[in-house]
Design an enzyme around this catalytic site. Structure first.
Site, mmCIF file in Angstrom:
data_model
loop_
_atom_site.group_PDB
_atom_site.id
_atom_site.type_symbol
_atom_site.label_atom_id
_atom_site.label_comp_id
_atom_site.label_asym_id
_atom_site.label_seq_id
_atom_site.Cartn_x
_atom_site.Cartn_y
_atom_site.Cartn_z
ATOM 1 N N ASP A 154 0.855 -1.182 0.000
ATOM 2 C CA ASP A 154 0.000 0.000 0.000
ATOM 3 C C ASP A 154 0.893 1.235 0.000
ATOM 4 O O ASP A 154 1.727 1.387 0.906
ATOM 5 C CB ASP A 154 -0.894 0.026 1.239
ATOM 6 C CG ASP A 154 -1.939 -1.078 1.239
ATOM 7 O OD1 ASP A 154 -1.983 -1.843 0.258
ATOM 8 O OD2 ASP A 154 -2.702 -1.176 2.212
ATOM 9 N N ASP A 188 -15.606 -3.714 -0.448
ATOM 10 C CA ASP A 188 -15.237 -3.377 0.925
ATOM 11 C C ASP A 188 -16.519 -3.308 1.740
ATOM 12 O O ASP A 188 -17.428 -2.541 1.400
ATOM 13 C CB ASP A 188 -14.517 -2.024 0.980
ATOM 14 C CG ASP A 188 -13.179 -2.041 0.276
ATOM 15 O OD1 ASP A 188 -12.685 -3.137 -0.036
ATOM 16 O OD2 ASP A 188 -12.623 -0.952 0.025
#
Length: 242
Positions: free
Chosen positions: A11, A130
Site C-alpha cells: 500500500d 469493501d
C-alpha cells in the site's frame, strides 16, 4: 482442495509503503521504499503482488509514477487497486501494464459504468467489495454503496470475473479473516473470491485453504508480513500444504 494464491500487499501513500488499520488514515505504519518491498516479495517466489495507491483511494492525489515504476521493476503479476472508479483512472491504471485492475468500491456508485468495463475487459477486471457488516463501504467515501448481496447479484449478471472481498473492520487488525462472511458469499455466488483483511497467522491461511473448493481462490496479506508474524516463504509453503 485447490491451491490458494498468495498476494502480498504493498500500500503506497506519499511515496512510502504503509499499512492502515481498519482502512483509517490516522492509523498507519510506514515500511519503506515500495520498490524495495516489491523486490523482496518477488525474490520470495510469489506469483502476484497486490499493489494499492492509497492516496488515489482516498482522493488525496496519486502515486502514479512510483506505482508504474514498481510494476515495471518486477516480472510477476500485479493486481492494481486504489481509486479506480472512472474512465480516466481506469485508463491510467491500464497504461501501467498491470495484469489485473481492481475497481474501487466507490465505482459501484456508477454500476452501469462498472458493467461496461467488465464487458470490455473481462478477466482483467476484479471488483473490490469493501464491507462493514453486510453493507458496502467505499474507502475514503462518506456514504455506503448499498447491500453487498444485491450488488453481487447485479455484477454476476454482468459477468464479473472475480471479487476482492475486504472486511474493513478487520483490515490491518491481525484479528483473523471473517470466515463466516466468506462462507456466506461463496455460497451465494460462483464467482471467485480474493479474501482480504485480518490475516494474522499461518493457521488463518490454512483456514482459508478449506474454502478453496467453495470459491476462495486467493488471499491478500499485508500487516502480518510486515510485522514478522511469518515470512512470505512460510506462507507460500503453508498454502501448498507443506
Amino acid at each position: 482442495m485447490k491451491a490458494l494464491e498468495i498476494l502480498p500487499a504493498i500500500d503506497v501513500k506519499d511515496g512510502v509503503a504503509i499499512r492502515l488499520a481498519k482502512g483509517e488514515l490516522d492509523k498507519q505504519s510506514e515500511y519503506g521504499d515500495p520498490l524495495e518491498v516489491a523486490a523482496e516479495f518477488t525474490s520470495s517466489g510469489v506469483s502476484w503482488i497486490h499493489l494499492v495507491d492509497l492516496d488515489a483511494a482516498f482522493g488525496l492525489g496519486n502515486n502514479f509514477e512510483i506505482i508504474d515504476s514498481v510494476i515495471k521493476s518486477v516480472d510477476i503479476k500485479i493486481q492494481l487497486s486504489g481509486g479506480i472508479k472512472d474512465g480516466e483512472s481506469l485508463n491510467r491504471a491500464l497504461s501501467t501494464g498491470a495484469h489485473r485492475i481492481n475497481l474501487g468500491t466507490s465505482a459501484l456508485d456508477n454500476p452501469e459504468w462498472v458493467e461496461s468495463v467488465i464487458k470490455k475487459h473481462g478477466n482483467k477486471i476484479a471488483v473490490s467489495l469493501d464491507v462493514m457488516g453486510r453493507v458496502l463501504s467505499a474507502r475514503g467515501g462518506t456514504k455506503s454503496s448499498g447491500d453487498l448481496f444485491q450488488m453481487i447479484t447485479r455484477l454476476d449478471k454482468a459477468g464479473c470475473a472475480r471479487y476482492v472481498l475486504t472486511d474493513v473492520d478487520r483490515d490491518g487488525t491481525l484479528t483473523g479473516p471473517n470466515l463466516e462472511l466468506l462462507k456466506e458469499v461463496t455460497s451465494f455466488t460462483k464467482t471467485p473470491i480474493v479474501a482480504s483483511g485480518g490475516i494474522s497467522s499461518l493457521s488463518d491461511v490454512k483456514a482459508l485453504m478449506q474454502l478453496t473448493d467453495q470459491g476462495v481462490e486467493a488471499v491478500i496479506i499485508g500487516k502480518a508480513l510486515y510485522t514478522g508474524a511469518f515470512t512470505l516463504a512460510q506462507v507460500i509453503a503453508a498454502a501448498k500444504g507443506e
